[in-house]
Design a protein around this motif. Sequence first.
Motif, PDB file in Angstrom:
ATOM      1  N   LYS A  75      38.182  40.126  35.092  1.00 24.59           N
ATOM      2  CA  LYS A  75      38.989  39.765  36.257  1.00 24.59           C
ATOM      3  C   LYS A  75      38.174  39.976  37.531  1.00 24.59           C
ATOM      4  O   LYS A  75      37.641  41.058  37.752  1.00 24.59           O
TER       5      LYS A  75
ATOM      6  N   PHE B  78      45.233  39.130  44.281  1.00 26.97           N
ATOM      7  CA  PHE B  78      44.968  37.867  43.602  1.00 26.97           C
ATOM      8  C   PHE B  78      43.630  37.919  42.880  1.00 26.97           C
ATOM      9  O   PHE B  78      42.631  38.365  43.452  1.00 26.97           O
ATOM     10  N   ASN B  79      43.614  37.478  41.628  1.00 32.04           N
ATOM     11  CA  ASN B  79      42.361  37.450  40.871  1.00 32.04           C
ATOM     12  C   ASN B  79      42.282  36.220  39.988  1.00 32.04           C
ATOM     13  O   ASN B  79      43.295  35.598  39.670  1.00 32.04           O
ATOM     14  N   ILE B  80      41.043  35.890  39.626  1.00 30.39           N
ATOM     15  CA  ILE B  80      40.788  34.870  38.620  1.00 30.39           C
ATOM     16  C   ILE B  80      40.243  35.595  37.398  1.00 30.39           C
ATOM     17  O   ILE B  80      39.645  36.669  37.526  1.00 30.39           O
ATOM     18  N   GLN B  81      40.457  35.019  36.222  1.00 26.50           N
ATOM     19  CA  GLN B  81      40.083  35.725  35.006  1.00 26.50           C
ATOM     20  C   GLN B  81      39.629  34.747  33.927  1.00 26.50           C
ATOM     21  O   GLN B  81      40.083  33.604  33.888  1.00 26.50           O
TER      22      GLN B  81
ATOM     23  N   LEU C 196      44.769  32.674  36.382  1.00 27.01           N
ATOM     24  CA  LEU C 196      44.992  33.249  37.712  1.00 27.01           C
ATOM     25  C   LEU C 196      46.084  34.298  37.613  1.00 27.01           C
ATOM     26  O   LEU C 196      46.990  34.181  36.793  1.00 27.01           O
ATOM     27  N   GLU C 197      45.997  35.313  38.484  1.00 24.53           N
ATOM     28  CA  GLU C 197      47.018  36.355  38.518  1.00 24.53           C
ATOM     29  C   GLU C 197      47.308  36.711  39.967  1.00 24.53           C
ATOM     30  O   GLU C 197      46.397  36.854  40.774  1.00 24.53           O
ATOM     31  N   PHE C 198      48.610  36.847  40.259  1.00 29.24           N
ATOM     32  CA  PHE C 198      49.049  37.198  41.605  1.00 29.24           C
ATOM     33  C   PHE C 198      50.011  38.376  41.514  1.00 29.24           C
ATOM     34  O   PHE C 198      50.973  38.341  40.740  1.00 29.24           O
TER      35      PHE C 198
ATOM     36  N   GLN D 288      51.364  35.516  36.249  1.00 30.15           N
ATOM     37  CA  GLN D 288      50.069  35.084  35.718  1.00 30.15           C
ATOM     38  C   GLN D 288      50.216  33.714  35.069  1.00 30.15           C
ATOM     39  O   GLN D 288      51.236  33.416  34.454  1.00 30.15           O
TER      40      GLN D 288
ATOM     41  N   ARG E  78      47.735  31.183  32.559  1.00 31.17           N
ATOM     42  CA  ARG E  78      46.489  31.201  31.800  1.00 31.17           C
ATOM     43  C   ARG E  78      46.453  30.006  30.848  1.00 31.17           C
ATOM     44  O   ARG E  78      47.476  29.611  30.301  1.00 31.17           O
TER      45      ARG E  78
END
Length: 176
Positions: free
Chosen positions: A95, A102-105, A136-138, A147, A149
């Motif tokens: 991540k 906020f992240n991308i994974q 993506l996760e918020f 999330q 995915r």
Amino acid sequence: MKKLLLAAALTLGCYGANAQSWGIKGGVNFANLTGDGDSNFNVLTSFHAGLLYEIHVVDIFSVQPELLYSVQGAKLKGSDDDVKLNYFSVPVVAKLYLTDGFNIQAGPQFGMLLSESDNFKSFNSNTFDFGVAAGLEFFITDGLFAQARYYAGTKEVAENADLKNTTVQVSLGFIF
């Protein structure tokens, strides 16, 4: 199955001293099978649920192994029958936090077939699934997250059919 469980336990155990967070998540799967004959399938709406363990490596980067129960497969066109493949899935995503919330994974996902619908048994299903997950996760609040995915299987789900899993997952979860 033993090797998959051992790998998951080692992953979780090796990082125990650096552990930041345990959590739970669950949500909706929009699954399908792609490959030869995929025109015979429609999207199957199902679910996934399980545990996660986020390990912060540095401020903007973490690794998150998960233990999930996930129903994948597809709907058969022109029929009320569903092809349901029930998996114990272990995604291990890296991540990258672009902001605090906020992240991308992305990362590999391993799956062990637990059961299948009767109408798919003749295809001689493979008990192991492997692919790549990205999403993506918020964070909505301090621990509550949403999330999305995508999972693309790279291994055929059966010996007698050139079909692979694809799944879009939409999840809600909470990190403690």
